[in-house]
Enzyme design. Structure first.
Site, PDB file in Angstrom:
ATOM      1  N   LYS A  71       0.839  -1.205   0.000  1.00  0.00           N
ATOM      2  CA  LYS A  71       0.000   0.000   0.000  1.00  0.00           C
ATOM      3  C   LYS A  71       0.872   1.253   0.000  1.00  0.00           C
ATOM      4  CE  LYS A  71      -1.894   2.903   3.004  1.00  0.00           C
ATOM      5  NZ  LYS A  71      -2.020   4.070   2.161  1.00  0.00           N
ATOM      6  N   SER A  76       4.920   7.237  10.485  1.00  0.00           N
ATOM      7  CA  SER A  76       5.047   7.958  11.751  1.00  0.00           C
ATOM      8  C   SER A  76       4.931   7.009  12.945  1.00  0.00           C
ATOM      9  CB  SER A  76       3.971   9.035  11.841  1.00  0.00           C
ATOM     10  OG  SER A  76       2.700   8.432  11.814  1.00  0.00           O
ATOM     11  N   THR A  77       5.490   7.430  14.053  1.00  0.00           N
ATOM     12  CA  THR A  77       5.441   6.630  15.279  1.00  0.00           C
ATOM     13  C   THR A  77       3.990   6.460  15.739  1.00  0.00           C
ATOM     14  OG1 THR A  77       7.668   7.317  15.857  1.00  0.00           O
ATOM     15  CG2 THR A  77       6.279   6.587  17.673  1.00  0.00           C
ATOM     16  N   GLU A  78       3.199   7.508  15.547  1.00  0.00           N
ATOM     17  CA  GLU A  78       1.784   7.453  15.942  1.00  0.00           C
ATOM     18  C   GLU A  78       1.046   6.335  15.174  1.00  0.00           C
ATOM     19  OE1 GLU A  78       0.103  11.271  15.160  1.00  0.00           O
ATOM     20  OE2 GLU A  78      -1.919  10.508  15.499  1.00  0.00           O
ATOM     21  N   GLY A 120       2.482   3.836  13.711  1.00  0.00           N
ATOM     22  CA  GLY A 120       3.129   2.582  14.120  1.00  0.00           C
ATOM     23  C   GLY A 120       2.420   1.970  15.325  1.00  0.00           C
ATOM     24  N   GLU A 177       9.809   1.097  10.608  1.00  0.00           N
ATOM     25  CA  GLU A 177      10.788   2.191  10.504  1.00  0.00           C
ATOM     26  C   GLU A 177      10.001   3.461  10.768  1.00  0.00           C
ATOM     27  OE1 GLU A 177      13.921   1.720  10.130  1.00  0.00           O
ATOM     28  OE2 GLU A 177      13.716  -0.420   9.754  1.00  0.00           O
ATOM     29  N   CYS A 226      13.153  10.668   7.509  1.00  0.00           N
ATOM     30  CA  CYS A 226      13.099  10.160   8.887  1.00  0.00           C
ATOM     31  C   CYS A 226      14.394  10.460   9.625  1.00  0.00           C
ATOM     32  CB  CYS A 226      12.835   8.670   8.863  1.00  0.00           C
ATOM     33  SG  CYS A 226      13.959   7.784   7.784  1.00  0.00           S
ATOM     34  N   GLU A 231       8.942  15.329  16.217  1.00  0.00           N
ATOM     35  CA  GLU A 231       9.394  15.310  14.825  1.00  0.00           C
ATOM     36  C   GLU A 231       8.529  16.275  14.012  1.00  0.00           C
ATOM     37  OE1 GLU A 231       8.493  11.861  12.382  1.00  0.00           O
ATOM     38  OE2 GLU A 231      10.563  11.891  11.707  1.00  0.00           O
TER      39      GLU A 231
HETATM   40  P1  NAD Z   1       1.939   8.104   8.291  1.00  0.00           P
HETATM   41  O1  NAD Z   1       2.230   7.234   9.418  1.00  0.00           O
HETATM   42  O2  NAD Z   1       0.829   9.064   8.397  1.00  0.00           O
HETATM   43  O3  NAD Z   1       1.646   7.269   6.966  1.00  0.00           O
HETATM   44  C1  NAD Z   1       2.490   6.231   6.526  1.00  0.00           C
HETATM   45  C2  NAD Z   1       1.658   5.179   5.838  1.00  0.00           C
HETATM   46  O4  NAD Z   1       0.781   4.620   6.803  1.00  0.00           O
HETATM   47  C3  NAD Z   1       0.782   5.714   4.716  1.00  0.00           C
HETATM   48  O5  NAD Z   1       0.718   4.755   3.683  1.00  0.00           O
HETATM   49  C4  NAD Z   1      -0.571   5.844   5.381  1.00  0.00           C
HETATM   50  O6  NAD Z   1      -1.651   5.762   4.487  1.00  0.00           O
HETATM   51  C5  NAD Z   1      -0.556   4.660   6.320  1.00  0.00           C
HETATM   52  N1  NAD Z   1      -1.461   4.777   7.454  1.00  0.00           N
HETATM   53  C6  NAD Z   1      -1.985   5.899   8.015  1.00  0.00           C
HETATM   54  N2  NAD Z   1      -2.821   5.572   9.028  1.00  0.00           N
HETATM   55  C7  NAD Z   1      -2.816   4.222   9.116  1.00  0.00           C
HETATM   56  C8  NAD Z   1      -3.476   3.286   9.984  1.00  0.00           C
HETATM   57  N3  NAD Z   1      -4.309   3.680  10.934  1.00  0.00           N
HETATM   58  N4  NAD Z   1      -3.227   1.980   9.800  1.00  0.00           N
HETATM   59  C9  NAD Z   1      -2.367   1.547   8.847  1.00  0.00           C
HETATM   60  N5  NAD Z   1      -1.745   2.393   7.993  1.00  0.00           N
HETATM   61  C10 NAD Z   1      -1.959   3.712   8.122  1.00  0.00           C
HETATM   62  O7  NAD Z   1       3.299   8.815   7.992  1.00  0.00           O
HETATM   63  P2  NAD Z   1       3.549   9.881   6.875  1.00  0.00           P
HETATM   64  O8  NAD Z   1       3.074  11.195   7.368  1.00  0.00           O
HETATM   65  O9  NAD Z   1       2.994   9.401   5.611  1.00  0.00           O
HETATM   66  O10 NAD Z   1       5.155   9.833   6.786  1.00  0.00           O
HETATM   67  C11 NAD Z   1       5.950  10.556   7.610  1.00  0.00           C
HETATM   68  C12 NAD Z   1       6.500   9.714   8.745  1.00  0.00           C
HETATM   69  O11 NAD Z   1       7.198   8.580   8.270  1.00  0.00           O
HETATM   70  C13 NAD Z   1       7.500  10.475   9.568  1.00  0.00           C
HETATM   71  O12 NAD Z   1       7.222  10.308  10.934  1.00  0.00           O
HETATM   72  C14 NAD Z   1       8.835   9.835   9.230  1.00  0.00           C
HETATM   73  O13 NAD Z   1       9.821   9.924  10.196  1.00  0.00           O
HETATM   74  C15 NAD Z   1       8.446   8.446   8.946  1.00  0.00           C
HETATM   75  N6  NAD Z   1       9.441   7.821   8.065  1.00  0.00           N
HETATM   76  C16 NAD Z   1      10.321   6.933   8.623  1.00  0.00           C
HETATM   77  C17 NAD Z   1      11.305   6.333   7.851  1.00  0.00           C
HETATM   78  C18 NAD Z   1      12.283   5.353   8.460  1.00  0.00           C
HETATM   79  O14 NAD Z   1      12.946   4.637   7.723  1.00  0.00           O
HETATM   80  N7  NAD Z   1      12.415   5.292   9.762  1.00  0.00           N
HETATM   81  C19 NAD Z   1      11.386   6.614   6.489  1.00  0.00           C
HETATM   82  C20 NAD Z   1      10.472   7.516   5.950  1.00  0.00           C
HETATM   83  C21 NAD Z   1       9.494   8.104   6.767  1.00  0.00           C
END
Ligand code: NAD
Length: 507
Positions: free
Chosen positions: A202, A256-258, A260, A277, A311, A408
């Site tokens: 996805k 995001s951690t949230e 996660g 990640e 990230c 962050e």
């Molecule tokens: P996000 O968590 O909002 O979204 C990431 C993915 O999760 C998207 O595909 C989104 O549709 C999906 N998602 C959202 N809500 C969900 C749920 N309830 N259940 C399952 N999936 C869901 O994050 P973002 O805003 O898209 O990306 C930014 C974040 O990603 C930042 O916190 C960044 O640090 C992190 N990030 C980490 C790494 C790493 O390798 N550690 C790399 C890139 C980004």
């Protein structure tokens, strides 16, 4: 600001029709028939649309992935054949590199130069690395067990023959973010396919385009139907359905951690494996003996790359008090000269943020910094009158409790903190580690003994010494603390996609 250059005819054709999803080798619309607009963040205009999938689509994709996983043509495919498929896909990415880079720059907003090098060339190289793993997944054997020999006194030779096997974990649900869409998709797909798993992938709702184009290349490479399925849609719908699905064996998530945390909770139903990640708040530590020119350039790169939407962004600058003002002015001077513009313009060095929502979030953080007493030394506002551009921003006079220091931001916002001349390494490490995250830390010093001693005290999955960005697939990447579970890249990553089975035979 530069104008948006016209896209190629091939890309115009790709964007012209609603992009369907890939399920069981077929390109299909979502069950609901709903779509999600894909925007160009440099203009805010719609450029395409993807399907808004839902639980029904996820069910179909999981059923296809399960059937493909059990099918002999995938399960019993020779590892050398899987190597060839992954390698072929890497070649197809290379052959279509410019198109993929343009799509990424258009939909995600990043400078085309970065899209070419990091996202597209990086994706192809990563696949080649994992192609090599297909033929190197192995367990161990032993005849030397410390288990009692039941055969009586006259028995000779080992009583047991024992071995362990590494088996593919099964159906993987891969959920990726919008900041590095193609490369993040490959970071999950590469090891999963090398291990012999099948996938439901996805992409983020904001940036589905390169992943959908990748789907076409996956078909052209000759992967059997159902091995890779792509379901587009919102996170709280499609992502949540993947995380909770009873027939998915593992979720690999970047975001995001949230989110996660939500995924971990949703995964408890069938206790599927979860690797994550997540976010970061990475320190860049500059000592008074550092090569200043390099350290300043490195600090600027660590926060400006991809408009701070990485990230591992170096969002906390910790500098020896004697150099603090010079370093901060140096980073500000680089930021002021940085060419802001649409990612598709080859002259652009800093593109827009990915969405209006993300820019709002970044602006709210800057306001929170101001409210808590930080000083805006540079930037602090949106840039231009269209699209989601943001001025590079530096906040000084910060304190450890401030939200801008703790959370962050995921934008081009740097917070700075001087450390005292009298601070010993333990004190510097304490400040660097004063965060819920633990993804990366960067250290600038000519004293290698100090660098290694500090690296040992840093609580982060990756430490860069005298270099801003250094990656290699041979080294594990991932986070301590709330920056994640598990590691990507390297041998360790292959363990995340395999189960071990021990077999003991009494002779
Ligand atoms: P996000 O968590 O909002 O979204 C990431 C993915 O999760 C998207 O595909 C989104 O549709 C999906 N998602 C959202 N809500 C969900 C749920 N309830 N259940 C399952 N999936 C869901 O994050 P973002 O805003 O898209 O990306 C930014 C974040 O990603 C930042 O916190 C960044 O640090 C992190 N990030 C980490 C790494 C790493 O390798 N550690 C790399 C890139 C980004």
């Amino acid at each position: 600001m530069a104008q948006e250059p016209a896209v190629s005819e091939k890309i115009s054709r790709f964007l012209a029709t609603p992009r369907p999803m890939l399920i069981n080798g077929d390109w299909v619309a979502s069950a609901s028939g709903e779509t999600i607009p894909a925007l160009n963040p440099a203009t805010g205009e719609q450029i395409a649309c993807s399907c808004a999938g839902d639980g029904t689509d996820v069910d179909k994709a999981v059923a296809a992935a399960r059937a493909a996983f059990e099918a002999q043509h995938w399960r019993r495919m020779m590892p050398t054949e899987r190597t060839r498929l992954l390698w072929k896909l890497a070649e197809l990415i290379d052959e279509n590199a410019e198109e993929l880079a343009q799509l990424e720059a258009l939909n995600q907003g990043k400078p085309i130069v970065l899209a070419r090098q990091l996202d597209v060339a990086g994706a192809a190289e990563s696949l080649r690395y994992y192609a090599g793993w297909c033929t190197k997944i192995e367990g161990l054997t032993t005849a030397d067990l410390s288990f009692p020999d039941m055969r009586g006194e006259n028995a000779r030779g080992p009583a047991y023959h024992a071995y362990s096997l590494k088996e593919p974990i099964g159906v993987v649900g891969a959920i990726v973010p919008w900041n590095v869409p193609l490369l993040m998709a490959i970071a999950k797909m590469g090891p999963a396919l090398a291990a012999g798993c099948t996938l439901v992938l996805k992409p983020a709702e904001e940036t589905p385009l390169t992943t959908l184009r990748l789907g076409e290349l996956i078909q052209a490479a000759g992967f059997p139907p159902g091995v890779v399925n792509i379901v587009t849609g919102y996170g709280h719908v499609v992502g949540a359905a993947i995380a909770a699905h009873p027939d998915i064996d593992k979720v690999a998530f970047t975001g995001s951690t949230e989110t996660g945390r939500k995924i971990v909770r949703a995964a408890t139903g069938n206790l599927k494996k979860v690797s994550m990640e997540l976010g970061g708040k990475s320190p860049v530590i500059i000592f008074d003996d550092a090569d200043l020119e390099q350290a300043i350039a490195g600090a600027a790169e660590m926060i400006l790359l991809n408009c701070g939407q990485m990230c591992f962004a170096g969002s906390r600058l910790l500098v020896h008090e004697k150099l603090h003002d010079d370093v901060v002015q140096g980073v500000a001077a680089i930021a002021r000269k940085t060419q802001i513009g649409p990612g598709t313009d080859p002259a652009t060095e800093l593109g827009p943020l990915v969405s209006a929502r993300q820019r709002e979030r970044v602006c709210e953080y800057i306001q929170a910094g101001r409210d808590e007493g930080a000083k805006v030394l540079l930037g602090g506002k949106p840039h231009g009158d269209k699209g989601y551009f943001m001025e590079p921003t530096i906040l000084t006079g910060t304190a450890p409790h401030m939200r801008v220091v703790r959370e962050e931001i995921f934008g081009p916002v740097l917070v700075t903190t001087p450390f005292r001349d009298s601070a010993d390494l333990m004190e510097v490490a304490r400040v660097a580690n004063d965060t819920d995250y633990g993804l990366v830390a960067t250290i600038w010093t000519r004293d290698l003994s100090r660098a290694h001693s500090l690296a040992a005290q840093i609580k982060a999955g990756m430490v860069w010494i005298n270099t801003p960005l250094a990656f290699d697939e041979t080294l594990p990447f991932g986070g301590f603390k709330q920056s994640g579970w598990g590691r990507e890249s390297s041998r360790q990553c292959m363990d995340e996609y395999t189960e071990s089975k021990s077999v003991i035979v009494a002779l």
